[in-house]
Structures are given as structure tokens and as C-alpha cells.
Design a protein around this motif. Structure first.
Motif, short mmCIF file in Angstrom:
data_model
loop_
_atom_site.label_atom_id
_atom_site.label_comp_id
_atom_site.label_asym_id
_atom_site.label_seq_id
_atom_site.Cartn_x
_atom_site.Cartn_y
_atom_site.Cartn_z
N LEU A 1 0.94 -1.24 0.00
CA LEU A 1 0.11 -0.11 -0.02
C LEU A 1 1.01 1.28 0.11
CD1 LEU A 1 -2.82 -1.02 2.60
CD2 LEU A 1 -3.05 -0.76 0.07
N CYS A 2 2.02 1.04 0.77
CA CYS A 2 2.76 2.40 0.93
C CYS A 2 3.44 2.76 -0.33
CB CYS A 2 3.94 2.29 1.93
SG CYS A 2 2.89 2.16 3.73
N SER A 3 3.88 1.61 -1.27
CA SER A 3 4.47 1.91 -2.46
C SER A 3 3.79 2.56 -3.50
CB SER A 3 4.91 0.49 -2.86
OG SER A 3 3.72 -0.19 -3.49
N GLN A 4 2.25 2.68 -3.18
CA GLN A 4 1.50 3.52 -4.25
C GLN A 4 1.56 5.00 -4.08
OE1 GLN A 4 -0.57 1.83 -6.59
NE2 GLN A 4 0.75 0.46 -5.71
N PHE B 1 5.75 -1.23 -11.20
CA PHE B 1 4.96 -0.28 -10.60
C PHE B 1 3.52 -0.64 -10.80
CE2 PHE B 1 8.69 1.97 -10.97
CZ PHE B 1 8.52 3.11 -10.04
N GLN B 2 3.03 -1.69 -11.57
CA GLN B 2 1.52 -2.24 -11.59
C GLN B 2 1.60 -3.24 -10.53
OE1 GLN B 2 -0.85 -0.68 -13.33
NE2 GLN B 2 0.50 0.79 -13.91
N PRO C 1 1.96 -3.79 -7.01
CA PRO C 1 1.43 -3.50 -5.96
C PRO C 1 -0.19 -3.69 -6.11
CG PRO C 1 3.27 -2.44 -5.90
CD PRO C 1 2.98 -2.96 -7.26
N LEU C 2 -0.66 -2.49 -6.82
CA LEU C 2 -2.06 -2.54 -6.66
C LEU C 2 -2.86 -3.94 -7.53
CD1 LEU C 2 -4.62 -0.91 -6.61
CD2 LEU C 2 -4.42 0.01 -8.75
N SER C 3 -2.16 -4.67 -8.43
CA SER C 3 -2.67 -5.73 -8.96
C SER C 3 -2.48 -6.82 -7.86
CB SER C 3 -1.99 -6.10 -9.97
OG SER C 3 -1.84 -4.93 -11.29
N HIS D 1 -2.38 1.72 -18.47
CA HIS D 1 -1.47 2.43 -17.78
C HIS D 1 -0.02 2.43 -18.84
CE1 HIS D 1 1.56 3.68 -14.98
NE2 HIS D 1 1.06 4.31 -14.46
#
Length: 304
Positions: free
Chosen positions: A139-142, A176-177, A179-181, A233
Motif C-alpha cells: 500500500l505504501c509503495s503506491q 509499478f503495476q 502492488p495494486l494488482s 497504464h
């Protein structure tokens, strides 16, 4: 005696009380939903129409400049011309840019989906000591902008001899995609009961076979949501392609659009035509997968 006869008469099978009829559907609906029935339709459609008009005006303006002849000031795209599209596609190498963007987008889609599927399954089905800290790190990496990672990524790719290669852009976009994925896939897998997998194990399936046969078919909305988000993205991202790709035959569409802006002048017709070419794949993707996209994002956000 009389009271007993009355009680016996009331309890007889023929005199059993009839079940009350169910309330009408409108009465069973929540009060919040019934409240919208009293709202005039124009109070809903007028704000939505204004918002839609405000959203579509930039697209109409871009399309107008793309199909309007050079030097024309008409607000109606007539007569139409395709000279701007021919110019950017043939003379400005947009055919090469389009191919490179498609390669980067599809490769990022596949890599992100596969890695997120493995990571999301591990977070959803296994318990380990650093699970909470790992989720917090994701979460923090976002909050970390990609611009802060350009220098270290450039040094890494330089040592790996990946500069001026589409592989470097695919790796950066995938990282970069992820974490959310992973978070979305994990939440979606948690909505699939583990008892389905246990039943497959009892029937003799291994964990991997049970996952492929039972869980994977139910993850289609989530996989489509994650994959489409990664594709869009990477298709629109400008920074990584600008920094890691130097040769013109390796550049993507966002960088190609930037080359249409000169120091002293801007060819608005060519720039608008390039914008239309860049927008068409994204519009087609969302037109075909909008139902799965909404389902996937909402299901993946229910449980974290």
C-alpha cells in the motif's frame, strides 16, 4: 367447555389461519432506494447530461482538428480530410510507435497478470509472519512517484544492457503495476470459498490443478480488470519510454506525440490525429470489457 370448543375449532386444519400475502416489491425495497422514485427524472438527467457534455467537448475538439482541412476554422467537421492521419502514420513514423506501444502494453499485461495472480493467491490462502507488513508495504509503495525511481532504474538497466530496449520499459511498468494488482487479485481470491478447493483436493487434485480447475475460472472478472488496467497504464505512460528509449524506432506513442510539438510551432492537425490514434485502442478495450472491469474492481475491493 365453551372455551375448549372455540380453541379446538380455531386449531382445526380447515380453519388454519391463512398466511399473510407478501408485501409488494416496492415496500420490501430499502427506504433509500424508494426515495429515488420520487425524484423527478430531469433532476437526474440534466446534471448527467451537463457532465457528459463537459467530458465529450475535448474529444470532439480533438476529432474536429484531426479531420478538418488545414487552415479551416469551421466548427463542423465538413468537408472531412484524412491528410493529417496519413501524415502522422507515414511521415512521422506513427506506425512504428503504434507497434512498439502494442508490444509494451501486451507484454506488461501478461507479466503483471501472471505475477499478481501468484502473489495474490499467496496472500489470500497462506498465513505467514510478515503478511501484515508486506501488505502495508504494498500500500505504501503506491505513494512513491515513478520519477523518484528513474535514476536507480536507469543504472540497473544500464548494467543489464537493457537501455534502448522495450524490455526495460516492460519491466519498469510491470514493477509499478504489481502492488495494486496483487491487492486486487488477493481480495478477489478471498471471495472464492476455500471449500471449493478442498473438495477438489479430496477428489485427488493437487493444489495447482485444483486452482486451475476451480478457482481460476471464477477469477475472470478480476484478471480482466487487472490486465486492462496494466495495459492502459503502460499504453499511456510517457516517462519510462522517454528515459529508457533513445532511438526513434524504439519509441512509443506518448513519446511520438511529444515529437509533434516543435519549439516555435505546433501542427495541431497532426497532433490531434496522433491523439485519436492513441485513444482508439483504449476506447475499444473499455467498450468490450467495461462490465468485467467494474465487477473485477468492486469484487477485489471488498476484502483486503
Amino acid at each position: 367447555m365453551t372455551a375448549a370448543l372455540v380453541e379446538k375449532k380455531d386449531s382445526a386444519p380447515g380453519n388454519a389461519p391463512r398466511p399473510s400475502s407478501p408485501p409488494p416489491f416496492s415496500a420490501r425495497r430499502p427506504k433509500r432506494e424508494r426515495a429515488f422514485d420520487d425524484v423527478p427524472r430531469w433532476q437526474i438527467y440534466v446534471p448527467l447530461g451537463i457532465y457528459l457534455l463537459f467530458t465529450l467537448i475535448p474529444f470532439y475538439w480533438m476529432l474536429l482538428f484531426a479531420v478538418r482541412p488545414a487552415g479551416s476554422t469551421s466548427l463542423v467537421p465538413w468537408p472531412m480530410t484524412g491528410e493529417h492521419f496519413s501524415k502522422v502514420w507515414n511521415e512521422r513514423s506513427f506506425a512504428v510507435f503504434f507497434q512498439n506501444s502494442m508490444i509494451v502494453g501486451v507484454a506488461t499485461l501478461i507479466a503483471t497478470t501472471l505475477v499478481a495472480l501468484a502473489g495474490g493467491y499467496a496472500l489470500a490462502r497462506f498465513d505467514f509472519k510478515i503478511k501484515g507488513g508486506f501488505m502495508l508495504a504494498l500500500l505504501c509503495s503506491q505513494f512513491i512517484p515513478g520519477a523518484l525511481m528513474l535514476v536507480p532504474l536507469f543504472e540497473i538497466f544500464k548494467n543489464l544492457q537493457l537501455i534502448n530496449s522495450l524490455v526495460s520499459v516492460v519491466i519498469a511498468e510491470t514493477v509499478f503495476q504489481l502492488p495494486l494488482s496483487i491487492i486486487l487479485i488477493s481480495g478477489f481470491i478471498k471471495n472464492v470459498p476455500v471449500t471449493l478447493e478442498e473438495a477438489a483436493w479430496v477428489d485427488g487434485c493437487s493444489r495447482f490443478k485444483a486452482f486451475c480447475a476451480v478457482v481460476l475460472p471464477l477469477l475472470r472478472p478480476g484478471l480482466i480488470a487487472v490486465g486492462s488496467f496494466a495495459f492502459v497504464h503502460s499504453w499511456n505512460h510517457f516517462l519510462f519510454a522517454l528515459m529508457f528509449l533513445s532511438e526513434q524506432d524504439k519509441q512509443t506513442i506518448p513519446v511520438g506525440l511529444n515529437t509533434l510539438i516543435g519549439a516555435d510551432s505546433v501542427d495541431l492537425g497532426a497532433l490531434a490525429a496522433g491523439g485519436v490514434i492513441a485513444a482508439v485502442p483504449v476506447v475499444i478495450v473499455f467498450a468490450f470489457i467495461q462490465k468485467w472491469l467494474i465487477t473485477g474492481f468492486s469484487a477485489g475491493a471488498v476484502k483486503g
